[in-house]
Write a protein that holds these residues in place. Structure first.
Motif, PDB file in Angstrom:
ATOM      1  N   UNK A 195      14.630  -1.763  -6.592  1.00 37.36           N
ATOM      2  CA  UNK A 195      15.760  -2.482  -5.999  1.00 37.36           C
ATOM      3  C   UNK A 195      16.726  -1.493  -5.343  1.00 37.36           C
ATOM      4  N   UNK A 196      16.930  -0.356  -5.985  1.00 38.37           N
ATOM      5  CA  UNK A 196      17.789   0.689  -5.425  1.00 38.37           C
ATOM      6  C   UNK A 196      17.206   1.218  -4.112  1.00 38.37           C
ATOM      7  N   UNK A 197      15.888   1.393  -4.061  1.00 34.56           N
ATOM      8  CA  UNK A 197      15.225   1.837  -2.830  1.00 34.56           C
ATOM      9  C   UNK A 197      15.440   0.810  -1.723  1.00 34.56           C
ATOM     10  N   UNK A 198      15.280  -0.469  -2.047  1.00 36.05           N
ATOM     11  CA  UNK A 198      15.478  -1.525  -1.051  1.00 36.05           C
ATOM     12  C   UNK A 198      16.908  -1.544  -0.533  1.00 36.05           C
ATOM     13  N   UNK A 199      17.866  -1.421  -1.440  1.00 38.84           N
ATOM     14  CA  UNK A 199      19.271  -1.387  -1.034  1.00 38.84           C
ATOM     15  C   UNK A 199      19.551  -0.188  -0.145  1.00 38.84           C
ATOM     16  N   UNK A 200      19.050   0.972  -0.533  1.00 34.12           N
ATOM     17  CA  UNK A 200      19.282   2.200   0.227  1.00 34.12           C
ATOM     18  C   UNK A 200      18.630   2.116   1.606  1.00 34.12           C
ATOM     19  N   UNK A 201      17.417   1.551   1.687  1.00 34.33           N
ATOM     20  CA  UNK A 201      16.730   1.393   2.972  1.00 34.33           C
ATOM     21  C   UNK A 201      17.532   0.471   3.899  1.00 34.33           C
ATOM     22  N   UNK A 207      18.211  -3.571  13.618  1.00 31.74           N
ATOM     23  CA  UNK A 207      18.153  -4.980  13.238  1.00 31.74           C
ATOM     24  C   UNK A 207      17.019  -5.262  12.263  1.00 31.74           C
ATOM     25  N   UNK A 208      16.155  -4.249  12.034  1.00 35.44           N
ATOM     26  CA  UNK A 208      15.044  -4.423  11.115  1.00 35.44           C
ATOM     27  C   UNK A 208      14.943  -3.211  10.206  1.00 35.44           C
ATOM     28  N   UNK A 209      14.486  -3.439   8.999  1.00 36.76           N
ATOM     29  CA  UNK A 209      14.229  -2.359   8.054  1.00 36.76           C
ATOM     30  C   UNK A 209      12.760  -1.981   8.202  1.00 36.76           C
ATOM     31  N   UNK A 210      12.495  -0.715   8.510  1.00 36.61           N
ATOM     32  CA  UNK A 210      11.121  -0.263   8.735  1.00 36.61           C
ATOM     33  C   UNK A 210      10.669   0.636   7.591  1.00 36.61           C
ATOM     34  N   UNK A 211       9.399   1.014   7.635  1.00 35.17           N
ATOM     35  CA  UNK A 211       8.866   1.927   6.622  1.00 35.17           C
ATOM     36  C   UNK A 211       9.581   3.279   6.677  1.00 35.17           C
ATOM     37  N   UNK A 256      12.496   3.005   4.492  1.00 32.70           N
ATOM     38  CA  UNK A 256      12.109   3.045   3.083  1.00 32.70           C
ATOM     39  C   UNK A 256      11.770   4.471   2.651  1.00 32.70           C
ATOM     40  N   UNK A 257      11.053   5.209   3.495  1.00 30.09           N
ATOM     41  CA  UNK A 257      10.703   6.591   3.153  1.00 30.09           C
ATOM     42  C   UNK A 257      11.942   7.457   3.043  1.00 30.09           C
ATOM     43  N   UNK A 260       0.813  -1.211   0.000  1.00 31.60           N
ATOM     44  CA  UNK A 260       0.000   0.000   0.000  1.00 31.60           C
ATOM     45  C   UNK A 260       0.850   1.266   0.000  1.00 31.60           C
ATOM     46  N   UNK A 261       1.826   1.351   0.873  1.00 32.33           N
ATOM     47  CA  UNK A 261       2.589   2.576   1.057  1.00 32.33           C
ATOM     48  C   UNK A 261       3.666   2.805   0.022  1.00 32.33           C
ATOM     49  N   UNK A 262       4.475   1.807  -0.243  1.00 35.65           N
ATOM     50  CA  UNK A 262       5.607   1.994  -1.151  1.00 35.65           C
ATOM     51  C   UNK A 262       5.155   2.205  -2.588  1.00 35.65           C
TER      52      UNK A 262
END
Length: 164
Positions: A47-53, A63-67, A70-71, A32-34
């Protein structure tokens, strides 16, 4: 692509990727958000966004990647690096806020304008002191009214500065 595999649940040899594990509800939020935050992005962009996050989370020893990660990654990819060392006076910040809000308000009232996605006055990149991001249209051609509204939205930022 190595970092993106850490987010989707697979292991990786990268030390920073090992630090980042996904939240269980991230998949639902991501759908929904991304999707709303990344209009027009291709697979490589995502993929670049995921790597950067993942990198942002690892830099913060998370220890976790959160929203939030990603923002922040999306902002960095779209707008460039945040200029934390740039000193902006209170008057300049106010002027930038009027300028960007002028774009946003004009876009709200103009019938043929693209919908507003985000407005920020955080300095990024080499010249941008802020920006207004719109959801891009899928249409390849623009009508006369759409072009006129786009021109109005562009010029109204400067006009808003003058009217404050």
């Amino acid at each position: 692509m190595v970092m993106a595999t850490a987010i989707s649940g697979y292991t990786s040899n990268s030390a920073s990727a090992k630090k980042c594990r996904k939240k269980k509800d991230l998949k639902v939020k991501a759908k929904n958000g991304l999707a709303a935050l990344t209009p027009g992005f291709a697979g490589a962009d995502i993929a670049n966004v995921c790597n950067e996050a993942a990198l942002i989370a690892a830099r913060g020893d998370k220890t976790q990647v959160t929203m939030d990660h990603f923002e922040a990654a999306i902002d960095r990819i779209i707008g460039g690096l945040e200029k934390k060392n740039k000193v902006i006076s209170k008057l300049e910040r106010r002027t930038i806020a009027y300028h960007e809000s002028g774009h946003a308000v004009a876009g709200w009232f103009l019938e043929h304008s693209e919908p507003l996605l985000k407005v920020t006055i955080v300095p990024r990149g080499t010249a941008a002191l802020g920006f207004a991001q719109y959801v891009p249209s899928e249409n390849l051609l623009m009508t006369k009214e759409q072009l006129f509204n786009m021109t109005c939205m562009t010029l109204v930022g400067r006009a808003a500065e003058q009217e404050r």
